[in-house]
Design a protein around this motif. Structure first.
Motif, PDB file in Angstrom:
ATOM      1  N   ASN A 127       0.821  -1.214   0.000  1.00 52.62           N
ATOM      2  CA  ASN A 127       0.000   0.000   0.000  1.00 52.62           C
ATOM      3  C   ASN A 127       0.856   1.265   0.000  1.00 52.62           C
ATOM      4  N   ALA A 128       2.028   1.177   0.608  1.00 54.27           N
ATOM      5  CA  ALA A 128       2.866   2.366   0.737  1.00 54.27           C
ATOM      6  C   ALA A 128       4.324   1.953   0.787  1.00 54.27           C
ATOM      7  N   ASP A 165       1.994  10.084   7.928  1.00 55.26           N
ATOM      8  CA  ASP A 165       0.991  11.147   7.980  1.00 55.26           C
ATOM      9  C   ASP A 165       1.555  12.405   7.324  1.00 55.26           C
ATOM     10  N   GLY A 166       1.081  12.696   6.119  1.00 58.49           N
ATOM     11  CA  GLY A 166       1.603  13.867   5.403  1.00 58.49           C
ATOM     12  C   GLY A 166       3.076  13.676   5.099  1.00 58.49           C
ATOM     13  N   GLU A 191      -0.372   9.377   2.320  1.00 59.36           N
ATOM     14  CA  GLU A 191      -1.716   9.316   2.888  1.00 59.36           C
ATOM     15  C   GLU A 191      -1.590   8.688   4.265  1.00 59.36           C
ATOM     16  N   ARG A 192      -2.435   9.129   5.213  1.00 59.97           N
ATOM     17  CA  ARG A 192      -2.298   8.629   6.580  1.00 59.97           C
ATOM     18  C   ARG A 192      -2.489   7.114   6.633  1.00 59.97           C
ATOM     19  N   GLN A 193      -1.566   6.456   7.292  1.00 57.76           N
ATOM     20  CA  GLN A 193      -1.614   5.010   7.424  1.00 57.76           C
ATOM     21  C   GLN A 193      -0.958   4.619   8.736  1.00 57.76           C
TER      22      GLN A 193
END
Length: 368
Positions: A127-128, A165-166, A191-193
């Protein structure tokens, strides 16, 4: 069939990298082994406990063969450590035994088939992804790791919360009595995760990450995290569960605060801790204008009292703390001074670094 021919230290390094997570006692005996795969000159070393998996590569193969086996990690490591530093080491696979030879020393170890080794399946997609210097990620973990719970029935506390976050990467750890928060800014935007990385994985990463500018890549999937750095790949399952809302735990707007030398406070607390017992680690702190008094007593009516001068003009506050929680944070910080903010005798204390909002430590009071 000869697997490896190299110097002792060249072989020792990959074994030390992967052996940290190997457990001697496991329901699956093969997990006390490491998986060695050889493909020509490239040799991979892999260990797992089914939750965490570490792989590293080294170009120390002998011959063009492709083969693999598993062997007891601790025995092989102990043998190599005991061998002389100079001199070559060869590892040869024959008749389901691994022969290790160096000079006139020879060892024959039992092996188990590589096909039986249960490796962790790596996620198909993530996802990230985050890339940052190894020393930055190591710093994040070092600043909060001591607040992680150990074997708490609230399993989600037995790990570290990592938040994207940011532009910030945030690490948070708590055991329900204290909470440590640290963040670093990056040039990347996220994106916040939020994910919870298990305690064992964090401790292993603190051992493996170096104080260098070399990059580490962090890939996050729904139930897994993968870190790639140098010649190491670490894959770990994530802890499922909802981590407490740390933003509600960190107090805001405390008016009673003062700055004190970290080393000065640490030494006073260490002396006061001598009079505490294993069962009761409480110290009493009385903060009043100009002075901070620290005292401790025990069941034998023994007492320690420390007085520290402080630049403080706020309310008089009489509060108790578990001295271990205070010592943990002061031993971990590298700054010259710390800022302490207090509400009242029943409210948690906030410890931070002056003029630095990137680190916060919250500790609950205890009844003395």
């Amino acid at each position: 069939m000869q697997l490896v021919k190299t110097t002792r230290d060249t072989l020792l390094r990959p074994l030390q990298i992967v052996s940290g997570i190997v457990e001697r006692r496991h329901t699956m005996p093969i997990l006390a082994n490491i998986l060695i795969r050889k493909d020509g000159e490239s040799v991979s070393f892999l260990s797992t406990d089914t939750e965490v998996q570490i792989t590293t590569l080294a170009n120390i193969g002998s011959g063009d063969d492709v083969t693999g086996t598993t062997v007891a990690a601790r025995k092989l490591l102990d043998i190599l450590r005991a061998l002389p530093e100079s001199g070559d080491v060869t590892m040869t696979l024959q008749n389901k035994r691994l022969a290790v030879q160096s000079g006139k020393s020879r060892f024959a170890l039992q092996t188990l088939a590589a096909e039986e080794f249960p490796t962790v399946s790596v996620a198909d997609s993530y996802n990230a992804s985050v890339t940052l210097p190894q020393k930055t990620l190591k710093h994040l973990f070092n600043m909060v790791h001591f607040a992680m719970a150990q074997q708490d029935i609230r399993y989600y506390l037995n790990g570290l919360l990592l938040v994207l976050d940011g532009n910030n990467i945030i690490a948070v750890a708590t055991d329900g009595h204290r909470l440590a928060f640290c963040q670093v800014a990056t040039e990347q935007a996220f994106e916040r995760q939020e994910v919870i990385i298990p305690r064992k994985t964090i401790i292993e990463l603190q051992r493996l990450l170096e104080e260098s500018d070399e990059e580490v890549r962090l890939d996050i999937a729904a139930s897994q995290v993968k870190l790639t750095f140098a010649d190491i790949e670490l894959v770990s399952k994530l802890v499922e569960g909802k981590f407490p809302d740390y933003t509600r735990v960190i107090p805001k707007g405390y008016k009673n605060e003062f700055t004190i030398g970290r080393d000065e406070l640490l030494r006073s607390l260490q002396r006061a801790a001598i009079m505490t017992s294993d069962k009761f680690k409480g110290v009493r702190c009385i903060i009043e204008p100009g002075v901070m008094k620290i005292s401790s007593t025990n069941a034998d009516q023994e007492e320690a009292v420390e007085e520290l001068e402080i630049d403080y003009g706020g309310d008089t506050i009489d509060i108790g703390f578990n001295v271990t929680y205070l010592l943990d944070v002061l031993n971990n910080l590298k700054c010259d001074q710390v800022n302490i903010a207090l509400g009242d005798s029943n409210s948690s204390a906030l410890i931070s670094i002056p003029e630095n909002g990137d680190f916060k430590y919250v500790v609950m009071p205890m009844r003395i």
